[in-house]
Design a protein around this motif. Structure first.
Motif, mmCIF file in Angstrom:
data_model
loop_
_atom_site.group_PDB
_atom_site.id
_atom_site.type_symbol
_atom_site.label_atom_id
_atom_site.label_comp_id
_atom_site.label_asym_id
_atom_site.label_seq_id
_atom_site.Cartn_x
_atom_site.Cartn_y
_atom_site.Cartn_z
ATOM 1 N N GLN A 1 0.803 -1.219 0.000
ATOM 2 C CA GLN A 1 0.000 0.000 0.000
ATOM 3 C C GLN A 1 0.842 1.277 0.000
ATOM 4 O O GLN A 1 0.608 2.182 -0.804
ATOM 5 N N TRP B 1 -4.202 1.428 11.045
ATOM 6 C CA TRP B 1 -5.438 1.180 10.297
ATOM 7 C C TRP B 1 -5.329 1.708 8.856
ATOM 8 O O TRP B 1 -6.165 2.478 8.385
ATOM 9 N N TYR C 1 -5.368 1.977 4.850
ATOM 10 C CA TYR C 1 -6.146 1.514 3.698
ATOM 11 C C TYR C 1 -5.727 2.342 2.483
ATOM 12 O O TYR C 1 -5.086 3.399 2.622
ATOM 13 N N SER C 2 -6.094 1.887 1.295
ATOM 14 C CA SER C 2 -5.689 2.583 0.075
ATOM 15 C C SER C 2 -6.366 1.937 -1.122
ATOM 16 O O SER C 2 -7.061 0.927 -0.973
ATOM 17 N N ASN D 1 -6.646 -4.585 2.039
ATOM 18 C CA ASN D 1 -6.937 -3.687 3.149
ATOM 19 C C ASN D 1 -8.421 -3.740 3.501
ATOM 20 O O ASN D 1 -9.222 -4.371 2.806
ATOM 21 N N PHE D 2 -8.799 -3.064 4.569
ATOM 22 C CA PHE D 2 -10.149 -3.155 5.123
ATOM 23 C C PHE D 2 -11.218 -2.649 4.147
ATOM 24 O O PHE D 2 -12.295 -3.242 4.032
ATOM 25 N N VAL D 3 -10.939 -1.553 3.444
ATOM 26 C CA VAL D 3 -11.931 -1.009 2.527
ATOM 27 C C VAL D 3 -12.235 -2.006 1.417
ATOM 28 O O VAL D 3 -13.405 -2.285 1.104
ATOM 29 N N LYS D 4 -11.195 -2.566 0.828
ATOM 30 C CA LYS D 4 -11.387 -3.576 -0.218
ATOM 31 C C LYS D 4 -12.165 -4.778 0.319
ATOM 32 O O LYS D 4 -13.067 -5.302 -0.348
ATOM 33 N N SER E 1 -5.257 6.840 5.380
ATOM 34 C CA SER E 1 -5.061 6.601 3.956
ATOM 35 C C SER E 1 -3.567 6.488 3.660
ATOM 36 O O SER E 1 -2.777 7.374 4.029
ATOM 37 N N CYS F 1 -11.306 8.309 3.342
ATOM 38 C CA CYS F 1 -11.918 6.994 3.114
ATOM 39 C C CYS F 1 -12.935 7.069 1.976
ATOM 40 O O CYS F 1 -13.038 6.156 1.156
ATOM 41 N N THR G 1 -12.811 4.788 -1.305
ATOM 42 C CA THR G 1 -13.981 3.960 -1.613
ATOM 43 C C THR G 1 -14.513 4.273 -3.003
ATOM 44 O O THR G 1 -14.798 3.358 -3.798
#
Length: 304
Positions: free
Chosen positions: A11, A156, A158-159, A164-167, A191, A289, A293
């Motif tokens: 990431q 935490w 994400y990217s 990652n959690f968002v995906k 991010s 986020c 997203t």
């Protein structure tokens, strides 16, 4: 500035490569097989960094290489320490020999999570598992190398890239109406794109200014705090608004979702030192986020 970022195509590495040109930096990623921190060879690490930029070497280094599989680290302790501790030390010693500044990426997992308030940099550490212990040992090794270095603890992440959690949430929502998400762990979603900007800003400050206050340990996360369930709800709302997948969130406890490694209940990091000294303050996590997203939904990249 020529910045060498260590690590595979994860990431932060991919975020730095994307954001570098916007900040007028030339970013080159160095990872396996050219740079393998698991080997524990200082000379090999030094040679790999010297060979970057067609042999000209870097003006600065960001060490993003890490064993980040938190649960797997419990059964891969030797490998986790090889990369996260000994490998981090090798990169720091190489940076000192090259006389270039280094930013090393660390984690909220160096803390136990028992504190009620957000953690500041000077709070006592107390990792709960192998991953956190190996990253804390890496911090010690970086500071012991005697180079020009700053450590950024983040959390935490994400990217648009990597796992990652968002995906994960978007992918789960394509096949479920309800997704169970832990609601009693709290942190500061970050991010990787914003973290990349922060790392490049800090390393440039270290290169350009001799002020000792610019060195040392800093916390670097998105602004604001949330539980994992809060983040999931935000992801689904933002996705639904543009016609993407969404689901209802069933809020569960940590006890209902057992994992091999314990997670800190409180992963919130106070980032006031980074803002005061480096002038870096990341945007509210909700905005960052939403951007990630939206990008993932419109590209359908969460499916891969």
């Amino acid at each position: 500035m020529k910045i060498a970022v260590t690590g595979g195509p994860g990431q932060l590495v991919l975020s730095m490569r994307e954001r570098g040109p916007d900040m007028m930096h030339d970013v080159v990623a160095i990872g396996p097989p050219d740079l393998d921190l698991a080997i524990g060879d200082d000379e090999a690490v030094f040679a790999a960094l010297c060979a970057s930029f067609d042999g000209a070497g870097p003006d600065a280094i960001v060490n993003a290489a890490a064993h980040t599989a938190v649960d797997r680290a419990e059964t891969e302790a030797e490998l986790a320490f090889a990369i996260n501790a000994h490998g981090a030390g090798s990169v720091a010693r190489a940076a000192a020999r090259l006389k270039v500044p280094l930013v090393h990426i660390s984690t909220d997992y160096v803390f136990s999570g028992d504190k009620v308030e957000p953690y500041i940099e000077d709070d006592a550490t107390g990792p709960m598992g192998v991953y956190g212990a190996s990253k804390l040992a890496g911090e010690t090794a970086v500071l012991a190398a005697g180079g020009d270095a700053a450590i950024l603890r983040t959390a935490w992440v994400y990217s648009p890239f990597g796992a990652n959690f968002v995906k994960t949430m978007l992918r789960l929502a394509t096949g479920r109406d309800v997704v169970s998400v832990v609601a009693d762990q709290f942190g500061c979603p970050t991010s990787a794109l914003e973290l990349a900007d922060a790392a490049m800003t800090v390393v440039a400050h270290i290169r350009d200014r001799a002020d000792p206050a610019l060195r040392g340990v800093f916390h670097a996360t998105g602004t604001g705090e949330a539980s994992w369930a809060d983040v999931a709800e935000a992801i689904f709302a933002d996705s639904a608004a543009i016609g993407g997948p969404f689901a209802s969130v069933r809020r569960i406890t940590t006890a209902e979702y057992p994992t091999a490694a314990q997670r800190p209940v409180n992963s919130r990091l106070n980032c006031e030192r980074l803002a005061a000294i480096h002038g870096v303050e990341m945007p509210d996590w909700r905005l960052s986020c939403r951007e990630v997203t939206t990008r993932l939904v419109r590209s359908a990249a969460f499916l891969t």
